[in-house]
Design a protein around this motif. Structure first.
Motif: not given
Length: 275
Positions: A1-12, A14-31
């Motif tokens: 239902m969703t596609f995402s990337i979880v990653a770390r900055s080159a210098d190590g 920062a850490l983060g997640v970007a996600v998108a979906s046909k789903f209401l308020a995906v940011g409340a559930a996935v990252p």
């Protein structure tokens, strides 16, 4: 239902997640992410317990692949889950249960995990990986994550359509005012083009809360000081000390993070010059 990337900055840092979906308020559930610890995305009938449990494991130094193995082994519904994890060092790890709706799968490498389900096809995660690997390693992590997310969206994304997107980035002491680790927490909960809207929000966030580039700062003296004084006076900020007057105005405009005493950020100057 969703596609995402979880990653770390080159210098190590920062850490983060970007996600998108046909789903209401995906940011409340996935990252989920914690500075100096790791980040993860739980999706496809998301198990929200993975978030605190995964971060707890990462906090002990457990490798991303072992975090994935531990979380899924203990979950009787693992066949319906999808998970991506990145730690402080090493490769990312991804898991796609056998029962996830197709197309579903993921890709990993040093410092990243990309995954998705109910996608237009494998070209979605391939496009995301290509965008991630070709982006400037020195660029802000939020910018790189968003570029990967938009590449996946452009390659077809969620085959059901679009609805929401989210960007979450952490780094030690790099949040607002230096009092938080949350660098960016942006959500588009219900929108016909959520990735484009997320990009618009990130541009605003960067303007308001980004730190100025020291190499671009302008000395606040002579003709520039006179111009800034005139512009501030016209807006009712008349403190005798110019830095104080500028701070008063910038606080109202939510630009206080870009102030450097005795200097002027060109982005702030442009905003001040705008009628």
């Amino acid at each position: 239902m969703t596609f995402s990337i979880v990653a770390r900055s080159a210098d190590g840092v920062a850490l983060g997640v970007a996600v998108a979906s046909k789903f209401l308020a995906v940011g409340a559930a996935v990252p989920a992410a914690e500075a100096a610890v790791g980040a993860l995305a739980t999706q496809s009938y998301a198990n929200l317990a993975y978030r605190p449990q995964g971060l707890a494991l990462l906090r002990t130094g457990t490798a991303a692949a072992d975090v994935v193995a531990g979380l899924t082994a203990a979950d009787p519904a693992r066949d319906s889950r999808q998970l991506g994890v990145v730690g402080r060092t090493g490769d990312g790890a991804t898991y796609t249960g056998a029962g996830c709706h197709g197309w579903a799968g993921g890709r990993t490498g040093d410092g990243y995990a990309i995954q998705g389900n109910i996608l237009a096809g494998p070209e979605v995660v391939a496009a995301m990986e290509s965008a991630w690997l070709s982006s400037d390693p020195a660029a802000d992590l939020a910018v790189r994550l968003l570029a990967a997310l938009r590449a996946g969206d452009g390659a077809g994304g969620d085959k059901r359509g679009r609805q929401s997107a989210s960007l979450y980035v952490v780094a030690p002491g790099q949040g607002y005012g230096g009092t938080s680790d949350i660098v960016a927490d942006l959500r588009v909960d219900d929108h016909p083009d959520p990735c484009a809207e997320l990009a618009r929000l990130l541009d605003i966030h960067t303007l308001l809360f980004g730190r100025p580039d020291p190499a671009t700062l302008l000395p606040l003296r002579d003709a520039l000081a006179d111009e800034v004084r005139t512009l501030l006076t016209a807006r009712g900020h008349t403190a005798s000390d110019l830095d104080t007057a500028l701070s008063d105005w910038a606080g109202i405009e939510n630009l206080e993070e870009r102030l450097v005493p005795g200097h002027m950020d060109p982005l702030v100057l442009t905003h001040l010059r705008t009628p």
